[in-house]
Motif scaffolding. Structure first.
Motif, short mmCIF file in Angstrom:
data_model
loop_
_atom_site.label_atom_id
_atom_site.label_comp_id
_atom_site.label_asym_id
_atom_site.label_seq_id
_atom_site.Cartn_x
_atom_site.Cartn_y
_atom_site.Cartn_z
N VAL A 66 29.10 1.65 10.40
CA VAL A 66 29.84 2.79 11.43
C VAL A 66 29.10 3.32 12.31
N ARG A 67 27.77 3.47 12.23
CA ARG A 67 26.91 4.09 13.33
C ARG A 67 26.76 3.23 14.36
N SER A 68 26.58 1.73 14.10
CA SER A 68 26.22 1.11 14.84
C SER A 68 27.43 0.50 15.74
N VAL B 246 33.45 14.68 7.47
CA VAL B 246 32.90 13.84 8.60
C VAL B 246 31.60 13.25 8.14
N SER B 247 30.81 14.05 7.52
CA SER B 247 29.36 13.80 7.29
C SER B 247 29.10 12.43 6.49
N LEU B 248 30.13 12.12 5.47
CA LEU B 248 29.75 11.16 5.04
C LEU B 248 29.91 9.87 5.56
N PRO B 249 30.95 9.48 6.14
CA PRO B 249 31.03 8.23 6.96
C PRO B 249 29.89 8.31 7.98
N SER B 250 29.48 9.34 8.62
CA SER B 250 28.49 9.28 9.54
C SER B 250 27.07 8.83 8.94
N THR B 251 27.11 8.72 7.70
CA THR B 251 25.92 8.14 7.04
C THR B 251 25.77 6.74 6.97
N GLY C 147 25.72 15.23 20.97
CA GLY C 147 25.56 14.47 19.36
C GLY C 147 24.45 15.03 18.48
N ARG C 148 24.05 13.92 17.60
CA ARG C 148 22.98 14.32 16.58
C ARG C 148 21.80 13.47 17.08
N ASP C 149 21.93 12.19 17.49
CA ASP C 149 21.00 11.03 17.53
C ASP C 149 20.98 10.50 18.92
N ILE C 150 21.67 11.28 19.80
CA ILE C 150 21.61 10.48 21.29
C ILE C 150 20.18 10.72 21.84
N ALA D 293 25.78 22.40 3.71
CA ALA D 293 26.06 21.08 3.39
C ALA D 293 25.96 19.98 4.18
N ARG D 294 26.58 20.29 5.18
CA ARG D 294 26.46 19.33 6.63
C ARG D 294 25.15 19.28 7.18
N ASP D 295 24.24 20.29 7.20
CA ASP D 295 23.04 20.21 7.72
C ASP D 295 22.11 19.29 6.77
N LEU E 247 23.28 16.83 4.92
CA LEU E 247 23.79 15.48 5.05
C LEU E 247 23.39 14.87 6.39
N ASP E 248 23.43 15.70 7.31
CA ASP E 248 23.26 15.26 8.60
C ASP E 248 21.71 14.70 8.82
N SER E 249 20.80 15.72 8.41
CA SER E 249 19.27 15.70 8.46
C SER E 249 18.66 14.75 7.60
N GLN E 250 19.23 14.74 6.39
CA GLN E 250 18.69 13.74 5.23
C GLN E 250 19.16 12.23 5.26
N ARG E 251 20.07 11.86 5.95
CA ARG E 251 20.37 10.67 5.88
C ARG E 251 19.53 9.67 6.50
N ASP E 252 19.30 8.25 5.74
CA ASP E 252 18.49 7.25 6.27
C ASP E 252 18.54 6.92 7.61
N ASP F 269 31.44 14.01 24.05
CA ASP F 269 31.04 14.32 22.92
C ASP F 269 31.28 13.42 21.72
N THR F 270 30.14 12.98 21.30
CA THR F 270 30.03 11.63 20.57
C THR F 270 30.62 12.07 19.26
N GLY F 271 30.62 13.29 18.49
CA GLY F 271 30.95 13.76 17.49
C GLY F 271 32.53 13.52 17.27
N VAL F 272 33.44 13.61 18.23
CA VAL F 272 34.71 13.27 18.18
C VAL F 272 34.81 11.79 17.69
N MET F 273 33.81 10.85 17.94
CA MET F 273 34.31 9.60 17.43
C MET F 273 34.12 9.50 15.95
N TYR F 274 32.97 10.32 15.27
CA TYR F 274 32.82 10.04 13.79
C TYR F 274 34.00 10.90 13.19
N ARG F 275 34.52 11.89 13.94
CA ARG F 275 35.77 12.95 13.41
C ARG F 275 37.01 11.87 13.51
N ALA F 276 37.05 11.03 14.62
CA ALA F 276 38.23 10.29 14.66
C ALA F 276 38.43 8.92 13.59
O1 DC Z 1 29.31 17.74 16.58
P1 DC Z 1 30.27 17.68 15.46
O2 DC Z 1 30.58 18.66 14.55
O3 DC Z 1 31.83 17.36 16.23
O4 DC Z 1 30.09 16.11 14.57
C1 DC Z 1 30.93 15.80 13.65
C2 DC Z 1 30.04 15.08 12.39
O5 DC Z 1 29.65 13.81 13.09
C3 DC Z 1 28.62 15.61 12.18
O6 DC Z 1 28.67 16.10 10.92
C4 DC Z 1 27.71 14.55 12.12
C5 DC Z 1 28.56 13.44 12.98
N1 DC Z 1 27.61 13.13 14.19
C6 DC Z 1 26.84 12.00 14.09
O7 DC Z 1 26.21 11.70 12.86
N2 DC Z 1 26.08 11.40 15.23
C7 DC Z 1 26.61 11.83 16.28
N3 DC Z 1 25.84 11.51 17.57
C8 DC Z 1 27.47 13.00 16.50
C9 DC Z 1 27.98 13.31 15.46
#
Ligand code: DC
Length: 231
Positions: free
Chosen positions: A112-114, A103-108, A133-136, A183-185, A187-192, A34-41
């Motif tokens: 951090v993403r790279s 968590v959504s802000l650092p994920s933009t 994840g979101r972008d797998i 709010a998270r939807d 941020l997650d779907s509108q980020r560049d 689960d890649t989300g845990v990395m952004y959470r960490a």
């Molecule tokens: O799936 P989750 O709720 O644990 O994800 C936490 C946050 O991490 C979510 O708001 C978006 C970000 N995320 C991401 O940008 N890309 C991923 N591959 C996984 C999670």
């Protein structure tokens, strides 16, 4: 040749990706990741260090400095995996509402993403993995053998998230969760960088009214079909 070895599961928060991916990984004997845990960490590390989450440069430094380790569950308390941040078990700390809200802000942030993407690709290199994840399917593993985009209405997802909190003994209100979900939807779907969206070749499954079993059956059918077509 022909084996569906790398499986990408993307979709919005609380759509049921974790449950599906865990069941799938266990059925196939694949690694669940689960890649989300990395952004959470990363978010937890920054909050603990009282770093301004708006400071992109410092956030990128944090992402590069910290060590995140994700392993199969080390404690039998319902956790899907154990997450270590610099050697400390943060599995439940990263599930607190405060992390959900931030968590959504650092994920933009591109850097951090790279850094996260680099680590995720290394994990997937060995194959036989269900990566969530979101972008797998779009960015991390564009060559994944099977891409699932799991969707559900925001209301259905808020009900599920509320149940998760209650199961963990945490206090939360449905309305707050629904607002935070919207709010998270956004941020997650509108980020560049690497926005949440289905890959062109993803199979979209709307599970608002489906059970886990039904979704799992559908995915197993897709895998069987794909493996048969490849023979
Ligand atoms: O799936 P989750 O709720 O644990 O994800 C936490 C946050 O991490 C979510 O708001 C978006 C970000 N995320 C991401 O940008 N890309 C991923 N591959 C996984 C999670």
């Amino acid at each position: 040749m022909g084996e569906v070895s790398t499986i990408a599961i993307d979709g919005p928060a609380a759509a049921g990706k974790t449950t599906l991916a865990l069941r799938l990984a266990s059925r196939l004997d694949y690694l669940y990741f689960d890649t989300g845990v990395m952004y959470r960490a990363v978010t937890l590390a920054a909050l603990e260090r009282e770093i301004d989450l708006n400071d992109e440069e410092i956030m990128a430094q944090v992402a590069r400095q910290i060590s995140i380790n994700v392993v199969p569950p080390t404690v039998d308390d319902g956790r899907p995996c154990t997450v270590y941040l610099d050697g400390r078990d943060v599995t439940w700390a990263i599930r607190e509402p405060q992390i959900d809200a931030n968590v959504s802000l650092p994920s933009t942030y591109a850097e951090v993403r790279s850094e996260m993407t680099r680590q995720q690709r290394r994990i997937a290199e060995r194959g036989r993995v269900v990566m969530v994840g979101r972008d797998i399917g779009t960015v991390v593993l564009p060559e994944a053998d099977l891409k699932i985009y799991l969707d559900a209405s925001a209301e259905a997802r808020a009900v599920r998230r509320l149940r998760d909190y209650q199961d963990n003994g945490q206090d939360a209100s449905y309305n707050d969760i629904l607002a935070s979900m919207h709010a998270r939807d956004r941020l997650d779907s509108q980020r560049d960088v690497a926005p949440l969206k289905p890959a062109d070749d993803a199979v979209i499954i709307d599970c608002t009214t489906l059970t886990v079993e039904e979704v799992l059956d559908r995915v197993m059918q897709l895998i069987d079909q794909q493996e048969m077509d490849a023979q």
